[in-house]
Structures are given as structure tokens and as C-alpha cells.
Enzyme design. Structure first.
Site: not given
Ligand code: NAP
Ligand code: F7E
Length: 344
Positions: A128, A154, A82, A150, A126
């Protein structure tokens, strides 16, 4: 007896894939959700597991709620997925992001310490946290330099996870995951934004799409592969921190090009900076423009990770490559745009 896993954020992309994986392994899966006025199980339904998960209301900002859930369901493993996970929004909502993504993790760790310190804990950290990178590729030993609220929230959570492991002996692991995507990815993230909106362009539902910094590079893998690494971390004898990544960096421009090709467009880039456009060579039509409103206040230009430690110590491998990932996302969105069935 089967193990019980509590997945926070079960309604999100990773929550759905992890729930399916754990159910296949015979786990009892409890998924916690924050309260919503509408049903939020579309991703689980897409994977056909909506009815196999037990649901409980839990918001990470409410400590008594967190403690009650941990006490009532007696999980063997907690996967904390979450989060307010959108980097762009974290600039607008830094305090909420810190509360959920930072303090929320301490609430869970405290619950484990007080209720049952044998519960194993996975924290969704992450790439990030590396931000303005100090070495390439990034590993578990690369210094952190987060560049947005963010990543900062994290990083606090990552150190708390490490601290509870070292101070209280809790089997707490931090998975430092690089970007991972799928057809279930939220539409605000750039990969899904590209595949879903280019599919809408293809089917005539919009004229073109707009992006921000298309030269940003990320290390994109498939979410279904990454959730298996989360589980492996909690099965290992010694808890620790692990990078999960592909080791390959691609630009947003690369992603758009490959997705466009899958959807029948042959993109050439013309112009520079905010005036750059992606033009379909066959029709001479502009299908991608740049809109500065998608630029971030501060840039994380390039992230690429080394998964070597996870490969060596956990036996983790990824199966899906970049082209296959983009193709699967584009095909899924092509179908959704054709049917106009916007399920998630
Ligand atoms: P996601 O699709 O945005 O899912 C986030 C989940 O967190 C959703 O189920 C959301 O619920 C829930 N949530 C948000 N605020 C909350 C709160 N206050 N209390 C309880 N639940 C809450 O993210 P994901 O891509 O599956 O990523 C999963 C985790 O990995 C996250 O922590 C993210 O930061 C981390 N992460 C993701 C990536 C990536 O590339 N995907 C990379 C590195 C780390 P709702 O459905 O109600 O919004
Ligand atoms: O952006 C660029 C933007 O929003 C990727 C989350 O899952 O991964 C995710 O974070 C890149 C960035 O993901 C647009 O500036 C260009 O450089 O898909 P994103 P993110 O910021 O990398 C990390 C690992 C997490 O942990 C996070 O939870 O794409 N970009 N043009 C754009 N990004 C968005 N969203 N929209 C644009 O139009």
C-alpha cells in the site's frame, strides 16, 4: 540455547502462521497482545499451538509498556506484525492508525536502541506504500505514493526502520509484503469476505453478498508462505528491504469467480457499474451485488510486485498458487458455514 522471538500482533493472521513456523524451528515464542475483554487466541488454537506460545500484554501506543516487555523477555528477534491493518478503517481512524502503525514502530525501535541494539527487527511494511503506482511490477526501488492513511503511516514506519538501520546499525528489515491471505484472514478483507459470505449463501444463511470495486487488482499470495520470508530476512547477513509477492495480479472479480465455482456456483456478470450483478447460471439467482458503501474514498486500482530480490538474496520461494489458495479458503468457509462454527 534456543532463540527467543517476540511477535507483536500474535493474534492476527500472520502472527499465527509465524508463531507456528518459529515453534517448529525450536524458538521460544513470546506473543504480545493488546488487552481485550474476550479471549483472542482462536487462530493459534486452529493451528494447534495456543498453549505453546507465551503471552504478554503490550499495546504499541504505550512506550513504557513496550520497553518493559523488551527488557523482561530479552528477545533475539522482534517481528512487528501489530497494526490497525484495515485500509478502509484508516480513512475513519487516521490518527489512531498513525499512532499504532507509525509511531508504534518508533516506540519499538527506540526500545531496541536503548535496551539492546543487537536485537534483530522485522517491520511489516506493505505494498500500500506504492499506492498510485509509478512502475509495474513494483520493486524495492519503486517510488512510493501512498493513497490512504494506512499506507502513509506504514511509509513513515518503513523510513524509520531504514533510518535506525543506517543511523544506529540495528539489524532492522522492512518486508514490503503484497496481499497475503489464508483461511485465517480477517472477515473484513475482500478475499475472506467473499469465501465466507458465499459459503453462507450456499448454506442458506444469507441470500446474496455485496462488494465494492470488483475491478481492483491485487497480487494475492498465501500467508503461510510469506512468514517464512520474514524469518529469512532476519537470518540474512545484511539487513535491508525486500518485496514478497507472487508477481501475478488478479481482480476482485476473478477471485469471486473462482471462489464461487469452488462453492458450486457458476457466476456470469450482468449489468454495469453499481448495477452489475453476479448471477448463478444454473439457478439464475443473483448471488453478488455491488454496494457503493464498500467503495473507498480514493482508489488504489492495481498492485503487483516483483519478488526477484527476495528470491535471489534470501532463497525465498512461494509454494501455494492462486487457485489453490482460493480453493483452500472456500473449502474452510464451506465447512464453517455448514457447521455454523464461526471460530474466527
Ligand atoms: P491482522 O490479522 O489484522 O493482525 C493485526 C494484529 O495487530 C492483531 O493481532 C491485532 O490485535 C494487533 N493490534 C492492532 N492494534 C494493536 C495495538 N494498538 N497494539 C498491539 N497490537 C495491536 O493483520 P495481518 O494480516 O496478520 O498482518 C500482519 C501485519 O502485516 C500488519 O502490520 C499488516 O499491516 C501488515 N501487512 C499485512 C498484509 C496482508 O496482506 N495480510 C500485507 C502487507 C502488510 P487484535 O487481535 O487485538 O485486533
Ligand atoms: O481490499 C477491494 C478494495 O480490504 C482489496 C491489508 O492486509 O493488503 C490489505 O489491504 C481490494 C481493494 O485489502 C470490497 O477496494 C472491493 O481494492 O482485502 P482488502 P487491501 O486494502 O488491499 C495490504 C497489502 C495491506 O497491507 C493491508 O493491511 O478489494 N474491494 N470490494 C473490497 N475490499 C473490501 N475489504 N470489502 C469489499 O467489499
Amino acid at each position: 540455547m534456543s532463540k527467543t522471538a517476540l511477535i507483536t500482533g500474535v493474534s492476527g493472521q500472520d502472527g499465527a502462521y509465524l508463531a507456528r513456523f518459529l515453534l517448529e524451528l525450536g524458538y521460544r515464542v513470546v506473543g504480545s497482545q493488546r488487552r481485550s475483554s474476550s479471549l483472542n487466541t482462536a487462530r493459534l488454537a486452529y493451528l494447534g499451538i495456543e498453549k505453546d506460545v507465551e503471552y504478554v500484554d503490550m499495546d504499541l501506543v504505550e512506550i513504557t509498556n513496550v520497553m518493559r516487555v523488551v527488557e523482561e523477555f530479552e528477545p533475539d528477534e522482534i517481528y512487528n506484525l501489530a497494526a490497525q491493518s484495515f485500509v478502509g478503517l484508516s480513512f475513519e481512524q487516521p490518527i489512531y492508525t498513525a499512532d499504532v502503525d507509525g509511531l508504534g514502530v518508533t516506540r519499538l525501535l527506540e526500545s531496541i536502541r536503548v535496551i539492546n541494539s543487537k536485537i534483530k527487527f522485522y517491520q511489516a511494511s506493505t505494498s500500500e506504500m506504492f499506492g498510485s503506482v509509478e512502475q509495474t511490477p513494483q520493486t524495492e526501488n519503486t517510488p512510493f505514493f501512498p493513497r490512504n492513511p494506512y499506507g502513509i503511516a506504514k511509509l513513515y514506519a518503513h523510513w524509520m526502520t531504514t533510518n535506525y538501520r543506517e543511523t544506529h546499525g540495528i539489524h532492522a528489515c522492512s518486508g514490503i509484503l503484497f496481499n497475503h491471505e489464508s483461511p485465517l484472514r480477517g472477515r473484513e478483507f475482500v478475499t475472506r469476505k467473499i469465501t465466507s459470505q458465499l459459503a453462507m449463501v450456499k448454506h442458506g444463511h444469507q441470500d446474496y453478498m455485496s462488494l465494492g470495486n470488483i475491478d481492483a487488482k491485487r497480487d494475492w499470495g498465501f500467508a503461510g508462505d510469506y512468514v517464512t520470508g520474514m524469518w529469512r530476512m532476519l537470518q540474512s547477513e545484511k539487513p535491508g528491504s525486500y518485496v514478497l509477492a507472487t508477481g501475478e495480479a488478479k481482480s476482485v472479480r476473478d477471485f469471486a469467480q473462482v471462489a464461487a465455482l469452488e462453492l458450486g456456483f457458476d457466476v456470469v456478470w450482468v449489468g454495469n457499474g453499481v448495477d452489475e450483478r453476479g448471477v448463478d447460471r444454473k439457478t439464475n439467482r443473483t448471488i453478488i451485488t455491488i454496494d457503493p458503501k464498500y467503495y473507498r474514498p480514493i482508489v488504489v486500482e492495481s498492485l503487483v510486485g516483483s519478488p526477484l530480490k527476495a528470491e535471489m538474496e534470501l532463497g525465498w520461494t512461494r509454494k501455494v498458487g492462486f487457485a489453490e489458495l482460493v480453493g483452500a479458503m472456500a473449502r474452510s468457509d464451506d465447512k464453517q458455514a455448514q457447521d455454523r462454527s464461526l471460530a474466527f
